[in-house]
Design an enzyme around this catalytic site. Structure first.
Site, PDB file in Angstrom:
ATOM      1  N   GLY A  78      63.371 -93.096   0.657  1.00 52.27           N
ATOM      2  CA  GLY A  78      64.170 -94.312   0.816  1.00 52.27           C
ATOM      3  C   GLY A  78      65.322 -94.324  -0.161  1.00 52.27           C
ATOM      4  N   LYS A  80      58.096 -79.274  -2.162  1.00 55.02           N
ATOM      5  CA  LYS A  80      57.728 -80.135  -3.303  1.00 55.02           C
ATOM      6  C   LYS A  80      56.564 -79.514  -4.083  1.00 55.02           C
ATOM      7  CE  LYS A  80      59.259 -84.284  -0.826  1.00 55.02           C
ATOM      8  NZ  LYS A  80      58.814 -85.322   0.114  1.00 55.02           N
ATOM      9  N   GLU A 102      62.410 -88.347  11.033  1.00 54.55           N
ATOM     10  CA  GLU A 102      63.697 -87.807  11.483  1.00 54.55           C
ATOM     11  C   GLU A 102      63.654 -87.557  12.989  1.00 54.55           C
ATOM     12  OE1 GLU A 102      66.268 -87.089   9.452  1.00 54.55           O
ATOM     13  OE2 GLU A 102      65.200 -87.549   7.602  1.00 54.55           O
ATOM     14  N   LYS A 107      65.074 -81.072  -2.759  1.00 53.64           N
ATOM     15  CA  LYS A 107      63.907 -80.194  -2.997  1.00 53.64           C
ATOM     16  C   LYS A 107      64.050 -78.867  -2.265  1.00 53.64           C
ATOM     17  CE  LYS A 107      62.959 -82.789   0.719  1.00 53.64           C
ATOM     18  NZ  LYS A 107      63.136 -84.178   1.072  1.00 53.64           N
ATOM     19  N   VAL A 148      61.128 -84.682  -5.904  1.00 54.41           N
ATOM     20  CA  VAL A 148      59.705 -84.751  -5.532  1.00 54.41           C
ATOM     21  C   VAL A 148      59.212 -86.184  -5.694  1.00 54.41           C
ATOM     22  CG1 VAL A 148      57.379 -83.877  -5.995  1.00 54.41           C
ATOM     23  CG2 VAL A 148      59.341 -82.375  -6.346  1.00 54.41           C
ATOM     24  N   GLY A 167      60.355 -89.131  -4.773  1.00 57.28           N
ATOM     25  CA  GLY A 167      61.305 -90.238  -4.965  1.00 57.28           C
ATOM     26  C   GLY A 167      61.197 -90.894  -6.324  1.00 57.28           C
ATOM     27  N   GLU A 173      64.260 -85.175 -10.917  1.00 52.30           N
ATOM     28  CA  GLU A 173      63.134 -86.093 -10.696  1.00 52.30           C
ATOM     29  C   GLU A 173      63.074 -86.570  -9.239  1.00 52.30           C
ATOM     30  OE1 GLU A 173      60.729 -87.583 -13.328  1.00 52.30           O
ATOM     31  OE2 GLU A 173      59.944 -87.441 -11.307  1.00 52.30           O
ATOM     32  N   GLY A 196      62.927 -95.310  12.322  1.00 45.61           N
ATOM     33  CA  GLY A 196      63.846 -94.604  11.416  1.00 45.61           C
ATOM     34  C   GLY A 196      63.127 -93.971  10.237  1.00 45.61           C
ATOM     35  N   ASP A 218      58.425 -79.682   4.155  1.00 43.15           N
ATOM     36  CA  ASP A 218      58.924 -80.583   3.104  1.00 43.15           C
ATOM     37  C   ASP A 218      57.906 -80.649   1.949  1.00 43.15           C
ATOM     38  OD1 ASP A 218      60.753 -83.075   2.354  1.00 43.15           O
ATOM     39  OD2 ASP A 218      58.680 -83.772   2.217  1.00 43.15           O
TER      40      ASP A 218
END
Ligand code: HSE
Length: 411
Positions: free
Chosen positions: A300, A203, A188, A103, A130, A132, A127, A185, A199
């Protein structure tokens, strides 16, 4: 059947997920879709790192992927703006099709990448960039074209939704939940892009461009993150029946485009209020389709691989690649939106804050509610303009004020 040659740019979690999905689903994809693929080369930084892909496919030379005449589709999941954007343009200019999850590269180089695809009739599929696995790009570009989309409002960052969900249910501080999310996890080690809203802004730039058929540059997205949100104010909001979310909000009001990312209260009976943890959801309003919500996993390895491999199949089957219809660029988004505002302050300072608001004709819509520790209190305003609100807050600079915009509140 002849296999279509593909090349990977990058092979982290997502790339490995794509490789795995292609391996495990190869038979089904061939049987159901009539296409099959061969991964011919994978660009990586380090050849020594252990990965669950054949070592002989790895290369650290971009040209081995980009210039291989047997590779017709490039799958990009490198992260970051460059060199990803340049590689995508190069691939498109050389007649290849690009499938990307990136993105940041796409939002920051939108026109150049789209122009390269248009000029060379190449396919560009994104696809996965944005939300997932959530099919919001295809919905906006293919399924809802008959509509005049009036608004797109979404939880489009999983990390911040996880943090705010836990702050809401447990009353835990932002710093504490962030640290847990990093240990798991989920966040970040450097969480800036997520928690400062960047982020989500990338998007939202992509979503609003598709929704309104006008390019909304990422610099035109008003962006505010969640770092200043306090658990006390989150709980005070709950006393008004409100739930906090980091929302990306894009609206088209008679041609005036708003695009903004900021912490937002929504009424607890709004569908977005029940989207918790790291889930994503996008709430779309179109003049013909009405209101609808798209919900699912926005991050993920496998959810992202789901979108990437679906795009890959779509690209392979396309007789002619479709690109989004974008008429022009929005030079200036509307920053003076109308909103209801939640305002919190130390209890004894509330009268002063109210006076500042009234001096700017911002009305007070509710009674004042005091938090459980009896130190902080809050109220809601009537609909007011952002400019009036900012002027009023300017008059009480130095006070510890929590101001959170409220969406979908009737008053
Ligand atoms: N860091 C992003 C998120 C990953 O938390 O949603 C998917 O873009």
């Amino acid at each position: 059947m002849e296999k279509i040659g593909i090349g990977f740019l990058g092979c982290g979690n997502i790339g490995c997920g794509v490789y795995r999905l292609l391996e495990t689903q190869a038979g089904e994809i061939d049987k159901n879709e009539g296409v099959s693929f061969e991964v011919r080369k994978i660009l990586v930084h380090s050849l020594d790192k252990k990965r669950p892909v054949p070592q002989e496919l790895l290369t650290s030379c971009a040209s081995d992927v980009l210039d291989d005449p047997e590779i017709s589709i490039i799958m990009e999941f490198m992260n970051g703006e460059e060199p990803a954007a340049s590689y995508m343009k190069y691939a498109l200019e050389n007649g290849k099709t690009v499938v990307t999850a990136n993105k940041m590269a796409l939002a920051t180089h939108w026109s150049e990448i789209l122009n390269a695809a248009r000029a060379h009739a190449g396919g560009l599929y994104y696809e996965a960039s944005v939300c997932g696995a959530v099919p919001i790009i295809r919905a906006l570009t293919n399924s809802l074209q008959a509509n005049r989309i009036t608004s797109v409002m979404g939880i489009i960052n999983g990390t911040t939704n996880y943090i705010l969900s836990r702050m809401s249910t447990e009353g835990t501080s932002y710093a504490e939940v962030l640290s847990d999310a990093q240990k798991m996890g989920l966040a970040e080690p450097d969480p800036t892009a997520d928690v400062e809203g960047h982020d989500a802004a990338y998007k939202l730039s992509i979503l609003s461009t598709l929704a309104f058929h006008r390019h909304v540059p990422v610099e035109q997205v008003y962006t505010e993150g969640i770092t200043a949100v306090s658990p006390e104010d989150v709980q005070l909001g709950q006393a008004f029946g409100l739930t906090i979310k980091l929302l990306g909000i894009a609206k088209n009001t008679n041609g005036k485009i708003q695009a903004r990312v900021h912490p937002t209260f929504v009424p607890r009976n709004h569908p977005l209020a029940s989207v918790n943890d790291a889930f994503n959801a996008v709430y779309v309003n179109g003049h013909a389709c009405g209101e609808m919500m798209f919900y699912g996993r926005g991050a993920g390895d496998m959810p992202t691989a789901s979108a990437l491999v679906s795009d890959l199949i779509q690209a392979a089957k396309a007789k002619r690649h479709e690109l989004p219809a974008v008429q022009d660029e929005v030079k200036q988004t509307d920053k003076n939106w109308q909103s209801v505002y939640f305002v919190a302050a130390k209890k004894e300072q509330v009268p002063r804050v109210m006076e500042a608001l009234r001096s700017e004709n911002v009305g007070i819509a509710t009674e004042v509610k005091t938090g459980t520790n009896n130190e902080r209190a809050a109220f809601l305003t009537t609909h007011a303009s952002e400019a009036a609100m900012q002027r009023a807050l300017g008059c009480v600079k130095g006070l510890d004020i929590g101001m959170i915009r409220v969406e979908n509140m009737e008053n």
